[in-house]
Each structure stands twice: as structure tokens, then as C-alpha cells.
Write a protein that holds these residues in place. Sequence first.
Motif, PDB file in Angstrom:
ATOM      1  N   GLU A  92       0.826  -1.134   0.037  1.00  9.08           N
ATOM      2  CA  GLU A  92       0.033   0.143   0.021  1.00  9.08           C
ATOM      3  C   GLU A  92       0.884   1.231  -0.086  1.00  9.08           C
ATOM      4  N   GLU A 117     -10.283 -11.240  -3.215  1.00  5.82           N
ATOM      5  CA  GLU A 117      -9.502 -10.663  -2.095  1.00  5.82           C
ATOM      6  C   GLU A 117      -8.073 -10.568  -2.507  1.00  5.82           C
ATOM      7  N   TYR A 120      -5.734  -6.046  -5.542  1.00  5.31           N
ATOM      8  CA  TYR A 120      -5.687  -4.824  -4.831  1.00  5.31           C
ATOM      9  C   TYR A 120      -5.869  -3.600  -5.810  1.00  5.31           C
ATOM     10  N   PRO A 177       0.289  -5.903  12.970  1.00  8.65           N
ATOM     11  CA  PRO A 177      -1.222  -6.732  12.588  1.00  8.65           C
ATOM     12  C   PRO A 177      -1.672  -7.478  13.909  1.00  8.65           C
ATOM     13  N   GLU A 181      -5.002  -7.028  15.895  1.00  8.02           N
ATOM     14  CA  GLU A 181      -5.942  -7.854  16.337  1.00  8.02           C
ATOM     15  C   GLU A 181      -6.585  -7.759  17.553  1.00  8.02           C
ATOM     16  N   LYS A 184      -8.759  -5.263  17.958  1.00  7.84           N
ATOM     17  CA  LYS A 184      -9.770  -5.434  17.742  1.00  7.84           C
ATOM     18  C   LYS A 184     -10.764  -6.512  18.464  1.00  7.84           C
ATOM     19  N   SER A 323      -8.636 -13.353   9.099  1.00  6.23           N
ATOM     20  CA  SER A 323      -8.896 -12.003   9.759  1.00  6.23           C
ATOM     21  C   SER A 323      -7.760 -11.161   9.177  1.00  6.23           C
ATOM     22  N   PRO A 325      -5.710  -8.007   7.937  1.00  6.19           N
ATOM     23  CA  PRO A 325      -5.585  -6.726   8.257  1.00  6.19           C
ATOM     24  C   PRO A 325      -6.092  -5.530   7.667  1.00  6.19           C
ATOM     25  N   ASN A 326      -6.385  -4.294   8.167  1.00  6.68           N
ATOM     26  CA  ASN A 326      -6.682  -3.087   7.685  1.00  6.68           C
ATOM     27  C   ASN A 326      -5.310  -2.333   7.372  1.00  6.68           C
ATOM     28  N   TRP A 327      -4.592  -2.511   6.399  1.00  8.14           N
ATOM     29  CA  TRP A 327      -3.237  -2.008   5.968  1.00  8.14           C
ATOM     30  C   TRP A 327      -3.061  -0.471   6.255  1.00  8.14           C
ATOM     31  N   ASN A 328      -4.294  -0.010   5.907  1.00 10.04           N
ATOM     32  CA  ASN A 328      -4.147   1.406   5.932  1.00 10.04           C
ATOM     33  C   ASN A 328      -4.180   1.969   7.166  1.00 10.04           C
ATOM     34  N   GLU A 329      -5.071   1.279   8.163  1.00 13.03           N
ATOM     35  CA  GLU A 329      -4.983   1.592   9.427  1.00 13.03           C
ATOM     36  C   GLU A 329      -3.664   1.301  10.185  1.00 13.03           C
TER      37      GLU A 329
END
Length: 348
Positions: A92, A117, A120, A177, A181, A184, A323, A325-329
Amino acid sequence: MKNRRITTFTFTAFATAFLAAPASAQESITVATYGGEWGAALQACIIDPFTEATGITVTPEPGVSAVTLSKLLQQKDAPVLDAVWMDGGVSEQAAAQGIVAPIDPEKLPGVAGMLEEGVYKDDEGNIFAVSTGYYSLGLVYNTDQVETAPKSWKDLWNGEYAGAVTFPSPSNAMGVPFLAELAKVEGTPLSEVDPVLDNIKELQVAAYFDTAGAGTNLFQSGEVVAGAHYASSAYAMRDQKLPIAFVVPEEGAIGGDIRLHLVANTPRMEAAEKFVDFAIGKEPAACMAERIYVGPATKDVELSDDAKQRMPWGEGGSVKSLSLPNWNEINDNRATVIEKFNRTVAAR
């Protein structure tokens, strides 16, 4: 990321298609790959068969994703690299900095055969990377020394494992990550990670590991009996007859993948596109899955029973079981999380 059974593929279909338009004997590309077993798998499953099928020579340049990113930035106006493998997160960053080229599905028909998925896209809908296989971080434990098998990430705080637990440090690709997790699970955003770090301070960790190999050594030496570790590493230890088991946590194993990109401004774009299209085909994907047990990002890949049992999402699962990861976050908060971890946890 092992002692394993290697399946040989002929790649006949690919050879037939590509040899219909033979390449010049001088045509070659340079591709950033990984080192160790991952690099060896890419060489055997993708690079060598591609050269055999097309006549295009591929020079691999092994390295970690962060180093590859630095090279792309340095070579931005006159790239030496033509295609690059990089991990999620770094991928990213490369896309945001404009150093990877958009992937055109019309020029790479293999994209149509991929899982959603594994493709990208940026905010404009341009494809900036394609996956060549998923790995995962889950629960690993010593079956001889642990009576109660862990089922959830929260079970790492079980008193039975006290003083003999491990998980990846933030310098590892899955380190941040993993913390994300846990955040989360606790219902807190990564930007407010302090409660997670407070919990970790209560966890009696034997050691954190920077590399998958270092994590494996902790289990092999008996220094740890449970922890967060890679599925592929657990299967490798099991193949060595060690009493090691891998468990997909009830929250889902944390998924990561190795992604392939086209380098912006490469003068060898056509050959690089052929390479990427070849890499996402069914037979290379099957070879990678059989050799290092990465989950295919390509649809309808046929696997042996052995490989099916060793997929990163667990037997009977799929990429949707992971699960992801939200890589941007993670990228937005990475520096702060690492600084807080080093100051409040690792320094203790």
C-alpha cells in the motif's frame, strides 16, 4: 516461512501459450523476490518455469519488502527492477507513492481467474498488486507440555503458559497486525492501543521474535510452549516430528500475503506483464501451495489432501476465514504503536 513434499508441474499449458510468441534471446527482466525458503519456492514454482516457457531470463533480487520499497524510491526515474514482490502494508505504501504501475486486466487475462480478495485496487479502482499466496499467524503450542489447547488469542494469558509464551515483535511483518488484532478483540481502535499494551505487560512472555526462524527456535529449544506463530512454521516443526500443533483462533488466523507488482516506468513492461500473468496462473499457485503451504489467491486450484490440511485458514476454511489486516489503519498508526510498545513493553 520446512521440510515438505514437493510436487512437480510440467506447466505445459503455459509453455504452449507463451512459446507461440518466442522472446528474443536477449530479453530479460529483474524481479525483487524474498530470501530463504520463500525465495526458493518462487524460483522453483514461478521463475524457472516462466523462463522455460517464454525464453525470458529472470534475474531475482532477494530482499525484504522494506528494502525493496527503498530501492523503488531510489530508482523511480530509471528503474532497474521490473516486477517486485512485497508484503501487505508495504504494498500500500508503494502504491501511494506512485512507484508501482497499474495492472491492466486486458493485458493480464489471469486476473480474471483470481479471488476478489487477491486483487488490490486503489481509490480510483486501479489494480496496484495481485496476490501470489496467503500465509497466516495463529496459535501454536507444544502438545507434550500443554494440557489445555488454546482456542482464542485471549488464552495466551492462561496461567498454564505463564513465562513460556511468544509472539512476533513489531519489527516482524505480523507484529503490528497482531497488536491490531488484539485491539479488535478488545473493541478498541489501533490509535488507542494503550489498553492492549497494558494487557501485554501482564502477559509473561519468554521472548518476542523478529523473524519466523527465531520463533521456531524458541519452540524447538523448549523455551516457549505456546504463542502466536506462523502456520507454515508450525507445519515444518510437525514434519520434523516435534510435538507441535497449529490452531486457527476462534477470532480467525491473521492473514498476510505475498503480492506481485509491476514497477512504474520500467522500459521492459511487456515482459514484466507476461511474468506477472504467468505467476498468477493455476499451476504456479498449486506449486506454491504444495511446497510452502500458502493459500492460493487463484480460483479452482487443485491441491493434494496433504496441502489442503495445511492451508493457512485451516482445513475446510478459505480466505474468507482469515482475519485480514486493515493495512491503511496499520500504516497510519505503525510508528506510534512501535514507539509505545518499545517504551512500555519491550523496555520492561
